[in-house]
Design a protein around this motif. Structure first.
Motif, PDB file in Angstrom:
ATOM      1  N   GLY A  58      28.370  40.321  74.306  1.00  0.00           N
ATOM      2  CA  GLY A  58      29.191  39.917  73.168  1.00  0.00           C
ATOM      3  C   GLY A  58      30.585  40.498  73.235  1.00  0.00           C
ATOM      4  N   LEU A  59      30.673  41.766  73.611  1.00  0.00           N
ATOM      5  CA  LEU A  59      31.971  42.419  73.743  1.00  0.00           C
ATOM      6  C   LEU A  59      32.761  41.808  74.889  1.00  0.00           C
ATOM      7  CD1 LEU A  59      33.730  44.702  72.631  1.00  0.00           C
ATOM      8  CD2 LEU A  59      32.599  46.258  74.225  1.00  0.00           C
ATOM      9  N   SER A  60      32.059  41.431  75.944  1.00  0.00           N
ATOM     10  CA  SER A  60      32.725  40.810  77.092  1.00  0.00           C
ATOM     11  C   SER A  60      33.393  39.502  76.705  1.00  0.00           C
ATOM     12  CB  SER A  60      31.719  40.578  78.219  1.00  0.00           C
ATOM     13  OG  SER A  60      32.326  39.993  79.335  1.00  0.00           O
ATOM     14  N   LEU A  61      32.715  38.695  75.879  1.00  0.00           N
ATOM     15  CA  LEU A  61      33.282  37.412  75.461  1.00  0.00           C
ATOM     16  C   LEU A  61      34.519  37.604  74.583  1.00  0.00           C
ATOM     17  CD1 LEU A  61      30.048  35.364  74.640  1.00  0.00           C
ATOM     18  CD2 LEU A  61      31.627  34.998  76.549  1.00  0.00           C
ATOM     19  N   LYS A  62      34.571  38.724  73.865  1.00  0.00           N
ATOM     20  CA  LYS A  62      35.703  38.984  72.975  1.00  0.00           C
ATOM     21  C   LYS A  62      36.915  39.535  73.718  1.00  0.00           C
ATOM     22  CE  LYS A  62      33.183  40.101  68.703  1.00  0.00           C
ATOM     23  NZ  LYS A  62      32.951  41.181  67.721  1.00  0.00           N
ATOM     24  N   THR A  63      36.711  40.066  74.922  1.00  0.00           N
ATOM     25  CA  THR A  63      37.768  40.800  75.612  1.00  0.00           C
ATOM     26  C   THR A  63      38.704  39.865  76.375  1.00  0.00           C
ATOM     27  OG1 THR A  63      36.313  42.716  75.852  1.00  0.00           O
ATOM     28  CG2 THR A  63      38.260  42.610  77.286  1.00  0.00           C
ATOM     29  N   ILE A  64      39.978  39.984  76.099  1.00  0.00           N
ATOM     30  CA  ILE A  64      41.011  39.221  76.817  1.00  0.00           C
ATOM     31  C   ILE A  64      41.381  39.991  78.077  1.00  0.00           C
ATOM     32  CG2 ILE A  64      43.383  38.359  76.711  1.00  0.00           C
ATOM     33  CD1 ILE A  64      42.978  37.975  73.704  1.00  0.00           C
ATOM     34  N   ARG A  65      41.383  39.300  79.212  1.00  0.00           N
ATOM     35  CA  ARG A  65      41.641  39.939  80.497  1.00  0.00           C
ATOM     36  C   ARG A  65      42.924  39.408  81.123  1.00  0.00           C
ATOM     37  NH1 ARG A  65      36.282  39.143  79.816  1.00  0.00           N
ATOM     38  NH2 ARG A  65      34.832  40.819  80.379  1.00  0.00           N
ATOM     39  N   LEU A  66      43.533  40.240  81.946  1.00  0.00           N
ATOM     40  CA  LEU A  66      44.719  39.855  82.695  1.00  0.00           C
ATOM     41  C   LEU A  66      44.814  40.749  83.925  1.00  0.00           C
ATOM     42  CD1 LEU A  66      47.841  41.416  81.044  1.00  0.00           C
ATOM     43  CD2 LEU A  66      45.585  41.651  80.001  1.00  0.00           C
ATOM     44  N   VAL A  67      45.654  40.366  84.860  1.00  0.00           N
ATOM     45  CA  VAL A  67      45.796  41.125  86.101  1.00  0.00           C
ATOM     46  C   VAL A  67      46.968  42.098  85.961  1.00  0.00           C
ATOM     47  CG1 VAL A  67      46.297  40.991  88.571  1.00  0.00           C
ATOM     48  CG2 VAL A  67      44.805  39.287  87.501  1.00  0.00           C
ATOM     49  N   ASP A  68      46.731  43.358  86.332  1.00  0.00           N
ATOM     50  CA  ASP A  68      47.766  44.382  86.306  1.00  0.00           C
ATOM     51  C   ASP A  68      48.731  44.140  87.467  1.00  0.00           C
ATOM     52  OD1 ASP A  68      49.299  46.607  86.013  1.00  0.00           O
ATOM     53  OD2 ASP A  68      47.734  48.036  86.568  1.00  0.00           O
ATOM     54  N   GLN A  69      50.008  43.902  87.164  1.00  0.00           N
ATOM     55  CA  GLN A  69      50.983  43.630  88.215  1.00  0.00           C
ATOM     56  C   GLN A  69      51.313  44.871  89.036  1.00  0.00           C
ATOM     57  OE1 GLN A  69      54.422  41.460  86.902  1.00  0.00           O
ATOM     58  NE2 GLN A  69      53.240  40.091  85.591  1.00  0.00           N
ATOM     59  N   LEU A  70      50.930  46.060  88.561  1.00  0.00           N
ATOM     60  CA  LEU A  70      51.184  47.282  89.323  1.00  0.00           C
ATOM     61  C   LEU A  70      50.061  47.586  90.312  1.00  0.00           C
ATOM     62  CD1 LEU A  70      52.655  49.665  86.601  1.00  0.00           C
ATOM     63  CD2 LEU A  70      53.880  48.266  88.272  1.00  0.00           C
ATOM     64  N   SER A  71      48.821  47.465  89.861  1.00  0.00           N
ATOM     65  CA  SER A  71      47.688  47.845  90.709  1.00  0.00           C
ATOM     66  C   SER A  71      46.941  46.666  91.302  1.00  0.00           C
ATOM     67  CB  SER A  71      46.709  48.705  89.911  1.00  0.00           C
ATOM     68  OG  SER A  71      46.077  47.912  88.907  1.00  0.00           O
ATOM     69  N   GLY A  72      47.112  45.489  90.692  1.00  0.00           N
ATOM     70  CA  GLY A  72      46.344  44.333  91.132  1.00  0.00           C
ATOM     71  C   GLY A  72      44.944  44.293  90.565  1.00  0.00           C
ATOM     72  N   ARG A  73      44.575  45.317  89.773  1.00  0.00           N
ATOM     73  CA  ARG A  73      43.233  45.365  89.182  1.00  0.00           C
ATOM     74  C   ARG A  73      43.209  44.599  87.867  1.00  0.00           C
ATOM     75  NH1 ARG A  73      41.461  51.548  89.002  1.00  0.00           N
ATOM     76  NH2 ARG A  73      39.619  50.569  88.040  1.00  0.00           N
ATOM     77  N   GLN A  74      41.996  44.302  87.414  1.00  0.00           N
ATOM     78  CA  GLN A  74      41.845  43.551  86.171  1.00  0.00           C
ATOM     79  C   GLN A  74      41.956  44.495  84.979  1.00  0.00           C
ATOM     80  OE1 GLN A  74      37.962  41.923  84.624  1.00  0.00           O
ATOM     81  NE2 GLN A  74      38.926  39.971  85.139  1.00  0.00           N
ATOM     82  N   LEU A  75      42.797  44.116  84.034  1.00  0.00           N
ATOM     83  CA  LEU A  75      42.956  44.852  82.794  1.00  0.00           C
ATOM     84  C   LEU A  75      42.265  44.120  81.662  1.00  0.00           C
ATOM     85  CD1 LEU A  75      46.778  45.692  82.999  1.00  0.00           C
ATOM     86  CD2 LEU A  75      44.876  47.221  83.570  1.00  0.00           C
ATOM     87  N   GLY A  76      41.923  44.866  80.640  1.00  0.00           N
ATOM     88  CA  GLY A  76      41.363  44.267  79.430  1.00  0.00           C
ATOM     89  C   GLY A  76      42.090  44.788  78.217  1.00  0.00           C
ATOM     90  N   ILE A  77      42.319  43.920  77.239  1.00  0.00           N
ATOM     91  CA  ILE A  77      42.872  44.342  75.948  1.00  0.00           C
ATOM     92  C   ILE A  77      41.689  44.659  75.052  1.00  0.00           C
ATOM     93  CG2 ILE A  77      44.269  43.675  73.969  1.00  0.00           C
ATOM     94  CD1 ILE A  77      45.774  41.775  75.800  1.00  0.00           C
ATOM     95  N   ARG A  78      41.676  45.847  74.507  1.00  0.00           N
ATOM     96  CA  ARG A  78      40.488  46.316  73.803  1.00  0.00           C
ATOM     97  C   ARG A  78      40.071  45.384  72.673  1.00  0.00           C
ATOM     98  NH1 ARG A  78      43.498  51.448  70.933  1.00  0.00           N
ATOM     99  NH2 ARG A  78      44.467  50.284  69.227  1.00  0.00           N
ATOM    100  N   ALA A  79      38.761  45.149  72.582  1.00  0.00           N
ATOM    101  CA  ALA A  79      38.185  44.386  71.479  1.00  0.00           C
ATOM    102  C   ALA A  79      37.385  45.291  70.553  1.00  0.00           C
ATOM    103  CB  ALA A  79      37.286  43.276  72.020  1.00  0.00           C
ATOM    104  N   ASP A  80      37.228  46.554  70.953  1.00  0.00           N
ATOM    105  CA  ASP A  80      36.460  47.526  70.174  1.00  0.00           C
ATOM    106  C   ASP A  80      36.942  48.908  70.601  1.00  0.00           C
ATOM    107  OD1 ASP A  80      34.613  49.005  68.769  1.00  0.00           O
ATOM    108  OD2 ASP A  80      32.858  48.302  69.894  1.00  0.00           O
ATOM    109  N   ILE A  81      37.195  49.785  69.649  1.00  0.00           N
ATOM    110  CA  ILE A  81      37.716  51.110  69.978  1.00  0.00           C
ATOM    111  C   ILE A  81      36.597  52.111  70.273  1.00  0.00           C
ATOM    112  CG2 ILE A  81      39.124  53.036  69.120  1.00  0.00           C
ATOM    113  CD1 ILE A  81      40.816  51.099  67.590  1.00  0.00           C
TER     114      ILE A  81
END
Length: 384
Positions: A58-81
């Motif tokens: 459920g948390l995975s479906l809520k999480t918006i992801r994007l690629v970090d232009q510095l590291s090339g790794r996948q980033l997530g914008i928090r959906a839960d603190i």
């Protein structure tokens, strides 16, 4: 599409509402502080694997992801603190092997709204306690949650209790697979005892376990549910321990309206034990949720007992006390330079001083006083 339009379920917060929310947030953080909770500010964005998206579907479906232009790794914008605070306790505060009381207040972002009327940018406020496994910690957090909700006009508050440990104890004793447990949990949501009974019959479970699973969706109501559960559920140690925890909470909040539901499992996958939520008589859904999530920090290197709650402060919009602007003092533009020292003194004392450019604005319209020169000195006089 107009360039000023916002995405669906995203909205601006205008001055009057923003004042209400910020004032409420300040009061909440002050409340947490006097109960011993220290404020933390986790980042809005992390590497996605740190946000536990691989553990909680459920948390995975809520999480918006994007690629970090510095590291090339996948980033997530928090959906839960909460997972972020568990990381802080396990990693950054690992020198403390005792109790950590932590609190937070910050925006999260959801790829999908929780409901038709929900925002995709909740203002999540919460408190977490790490390092103590006893039910006394849960009682402390429930007490703090109920105190927190007094900031808004939500009517009479009902405390709802559940315990995921009851279901998990039965599932372990019946030797259900992970897939079977997930399937049965989904059926529990509808309180359809017949559907549960039919499903366990397909699996040819032993009659005792089949009966227990079919019974769970019917075990909801007032405090009497605990006595019914002890009489009808299998005599398992883990089930008895869960019922003891629920009884301890009921005893601690004797005058509080309490609803118990032993099939209440609408939680994040990381919860492990006692579950609690608060409902207002004027609200269509829970206004706050919490529970125990022992061991969540293991992913970050330190498994710890933990319990906590959170809620979206924006759901209280329209239910918070009015927060009026403080009285303002106007100063004419042509006087502002000469009066600069006096103006800064007033502002240092906490008074609002605005420059009046001769054009009506929110600030100048609400000014109750004006800064003027009198006998060679600057004076604050009331507007006529």
């Amino acid at each position: 599409m107009q360039s000023w339009q916002l995405p669906e379920h995203i909205a601006d917060i205008l001055p009057s509402t923003a004042r209400q929310l910020e004032s409420a947030k300040e009061r909440l953080l002050a409340l947490f502080r006097v109960h011993g909770y220290e404020l933390v500010h986790p980042p809005l964005m992390e590497y996605s694997n740190s946000l536990l998206t691989h553990i909680d579907a459920g948390l995975s479906l809520k999480t918006i992801r994007l690629v970090d232009q510095l590291s090339g790794r996948q980033l997530g914008i928090r959906a839960d603190i909460t997972p972020q605070v568990a990381r802080i306790d396990a990693h950054l505060l690992s020198a403390n092997n005792g109790i950590n009381r932590l609190c937070y207040a910050g925006s999260v972002l959801h790829a999908r709204p929780d409901g038709f009327l929900s925002t995709r940018e909740p203002l999540q406020v919460g408190a977490e306690l790490y390092g103590y496994a006893g039910v006394a910690a849960d009682i402390e957090l429930i007490d703090l949650m109920l105190k927190s909700l007094k900031l808004g006009d939500i009517g009479e508050v009902m405390l709802s209790l559940g315990h995921i440990g009851v279901f998990r104890a039965l599932a372990a004793a019946a030797e259900l697979s992970g897939k079977q447990s997930a399937q049965l949990l989904a059926l529990m949501q509808d309180k359809d005892a017949e559907a549960v009974r039919s499903q366990v019959a397909v699996w040819h479970l032993d009659g005792m376990w089949a009966k227990a699973f079919a019974l769970l969706p019917t075990l909801y109501g007032g405090r009497e549910v605990l006595q019914e559960a002890r009489a009808q559920l299998p005599d398992l140690f883990a089930v008895g321990a869960a019922l003891d925890d629920l009884q301890a909470v009921c005893d601690a909040f004797g005058a509080q309206q309490i609803h118990i539901d032993l099939s209440e499992v609408r939680v994040d996958n990381y919860h492990t034990g006692l579950l609690y939520a608060a409902y207002g008589s004027d609200c269509h859904d829970a206004v706050a949720r919490g529970g125990r999530y022992d061991g969540l920090g293991e992913y970050f290197g330190r498994a710890r007992p933990a319990t906590g709650f959170s809620f979206d402060l924006r759901t209280f919009t329209g239910r918070l006390p009015q927060s009026t602007r403080p009285p303002a003092i106007a100063v004419a533009q042509q006087d502002a330079v000469q009066a600069r020292e006096f103006i800064e003194q007033l502002r240092a004392e906490g008074q609002c001083v605005v420059v009046d450019y001769g054009i009506e604005s929110n600030a100048s319209r609400d000014c109750s006083h004006r800064l003027v020169a009198q006998e060679g000195k600057w004076a604050v006089v009331k507007n006529a």
